[in-house]
Design a protein around this motif. Structure first.
Motif, PDB file in Angstrom:
ATOM      1  N   SER A  49       0.833  -1.207   0.000  1.00 15.95           N
ATOM      2  CA  SER A  49       0.000   0.000   0.000  1.00 15.95           C
ATOM      3  C   SER A  49       0.866   1.255   0.000  1.00 15.95           C
ATOM      4  O   SER A  49       0.550   2.229  -0.684  1.00 15.95           O
ATOM      5  CB  SER A  49      -0.971   0.000   1.180  1.00 15.95           C
ATOM      6  OG  SER A  49      -0.306   0.254   2.391  1.00 15.95           O
ATOM      7  N   VAL A  50       1.975   1.232   0.736  1.00 13.99           N
ATOM      8  CA  VAL A  50       2.883   2.382   0.739  1.00 13.99           C
ATOM      9  C   VAL A  50       3.604   2.462  -0.610  1.00 13.99           C
ATOM     10  O   VAL A  50       3.719   3.533  -1.213  1.00 13.99           O
ATOM     11  CB  VAL A  50       3.897   2.285   1.908  1.00 13.99           C
ATOM     12  CG1 VAL A  50       4.934   3.393   1.822  1.00 13.99           C
ATOM     13  CG2 VAL A  50       3.174   2.342   3.250  1.00 13.99           C
ATOM     14  N   ARG A  54       6.527   5.421  -5.840  1.00 12.93           N
ATOM     15  CA  ARG A  54       6.903   4.747  -7.098  1.00 12.93           C
ATOM     16  C   ARG A  54       7.846   5.618  -7.908  1.00 12.93           C
ATOM     17  O   ARG A  54       8.846   5.138  -8.454  1.00 12.93           O
ATOM     18  CB  ARG A  54       5.658   4.432  -7.931  1.00 12.93           C
ATOM     19  CG  ARG A  54       4.806   3.319  -7.379  1.00 12.93           C
ATOM     20  CD  ARG A  54       3.751   2.835  -8.377  1.00 12.93           C
ATOM     21  NE  ARG A  54       3.268   3.820  -9.308  1.00 12.93           N
ATOM     22  CZ  ARG A  54       2.102   4.457  -9.203  1.00 12.93           C
ATOM     23  NH1 ARG A  54       1.307   4.233  -8.183  1.00 12.93           N
ATOM     24  NH2 ARG A  54       1.725   5.318 -10.116  1.00 12.93           N
ATOM     25  N   SER A 113       2.649   1.491  -3.455  1.00 14.25           N
ATOM     26  CA  SER A 113       1.769   1.825  -4.582  1.00 14.25           C
ATOM     27  C   SER A 113       1.506   3.325  -4.719  1.00 14.25           C
ATOM     28  O   SER A 113       0.967   3.757  -5.739  1.00 14.25           O
ATOM     29  CB  SER A 113       0.441   1.085  -4.450  1.00 14.25           C
ATOM     30  OG  SER A 113      -0.284   1.577  -3.342  1.00 14.25           O
ATOM     31  N   GLU A 114       1.886   4.115  -3.721  1.00 14.28           N
ATOM     32  CA  GLU A 114       1.679   5.559  -3.805  1.00 14.28           C
ATOM     33  C   GLU A 114       2.524   6.143  -4.929  1.00 14.28           C
ATOM     34  O   GLU A 114       3.693   5.798  -5.085  1.00 14.28           O
ATOM     35  CB  GLU A 114       2.033   6.224  -2.478  1.00 14.28           C
ATOM     36  CG  GLU A 114       1.108   5.822  -1.356  1.00 14.28           C
ATOM     37  CD  GLU A 114       1.577   6.332  -0.002  1.00 14.28           C
ATOM     38  OE1 GLU A 114       2.483   7.194   0.035  1.00 14.28           O
ATOM     39  OE2 GLU A 114       1.040   5.853   1.016  1.00 14.28           O
ATOM     40  N   LYS A 115       1.919   7.034  -5.681  1.00 12.38           N
ATOM     41  CA  LYS A 115       2.570   7.612  -6.858  1.00 12.38           C
ATOM     42  C   LYS A 115       3.932   8.227  -6.520  1.00 12.38           C
ATOM     43  O   LYS A 115       4.911   8.006  -7.230  1.00 12.38           O
ATOM     44  CB  LYS A 115       1.655   8.664  -7.485  1.00 12.38           C
ATOM     45  CG  LYS A 115       2.197   9.256  -8.754  1.00 12.38           C
ATOM     46  CD  LYS A 115       1.221  10.272  -9.336  1.00 12.38           C
ATOM     47  CE  LYS A 115       1.793  10.898 -10.584  1.00 12.38           C
ATOM     48  NZ  LYS A 115       0.902  11.908 -11.144  1.00 12.38           N
ATOM     49  N   SER A 116       4.024   8.977  -5.427  1.00  5.95           N
ATOM     50  CA  SER A 116       5.284   9.641  -5.082  1.00  5.95           C
ATOM     51  C   SER A 116       6.384   8.633  -4.738  1.00  5.95           C
ATOM     52  O   SER A 116       7.540   8.829  -5.095  1.00  5.95           O
ATOM     53  CB  SER A 116       5.078  10.607  -3.918  1.00  5.95           C
ATOM     54  OG  SER A 116       4.661   9.903  -2.761  1.00  5.95           O
ATOM     55  N   ARG A 169       6.659   4.914   7.606  1.00  7.02           N
ATOM     56  CA  ARG A 169       5.241   4.823   7.226  1.00  7.02           C
ATOM     57  C   ARG A 169       4.649   3.493   7.675  1.00  7.02           C
ATOM     58  O   ARG A 169       3.510   3.433   8.146  1.00  7.02           O
ATOM     59  CB  ARG A 169       5.086   4.969   5.714  1.00  7.02           C
ATOM     60  CG  ARG A 169       5.311   6.349   5.167  1.00  7.02           C
ATOM     61  CD  ARG A 169       4.180   7.314   5.465  1.00  7.02           C
ATOM     62  NE  ARG A 169       2.871   6.772   5.108  1.00  7.02           N
ATOM     63  CZ  ARG A 169       2.368   6.735   3.876  1.00  7.02           C
ATOM     64  NH1 ARG A 169       3.042   7.244   2.864  1.00  7.02           N
ATOM     65  NH2 ARG A 169       1.179   6.198   3.649  1.00  7.02           N
TER      66      ARG A 169
END
Length: 129
Positions: A19-20, A27, A22-25, A46
């Protein structure tokens, strides 16, 4: 003893990492650098907020292992072997689908620049980013 040392990642811990990740920033940062200790320190922090006690080295090792296993399964699927599978494949596919993969070309003596691979692998439209 440090957090999580010597124990396997649980399914919940892997889900939290994904989930962490997968965050755009996140990646974007992972794609843009090889010296990524700071990114994994942030990811570990996180995860602690989500109740997962892992240090940055464990996060990086799990990231690399998941990525390697994903690429192995993806290669098998592309080669016609649909029997090879892994847990979280679809989650990882959503994260890594558009990540550039270095492919070595014989015409270049087996060398391919990262920029070249990125240009060749990037779709023209990417609505997920």
């Amino acid at each position: 003893m440090e957090c999580g040392v010597g124990k396997h990642w649980t399914e919940e811990e892997v889900k939290a990492l994904l989930s962490v990740w997968s965050e755009k920033s996140i990646r974007k940062q992972l794609r843009g650098t090889l010296r990524n200790k700071g990114i994994f320190i942030y990811i570990a922090k996180r995860l602690q907020e989500l109740g997962v006690c892992r240090d940055w080295k464990q996060c990086r090792a799990k990231y690399k292992n998941l990525k390697y296993e994903y690429r192995t399964v993806k290669y098998a699927h592309n080669s016609g072997d649909a029997t090879k599978t892994m847990k979280f494949f679809h989650d990882l596919d959503a994260i890594l689908r558009y990540e550039p993969v270095l492919q070595l070309g014989a015409e270049e003596n087996g060398r391919c620049s990262a920029t070249e691979a990125r240009l060749n692998a990037s779709p023209t439209t990417d609505s997920t980013q």
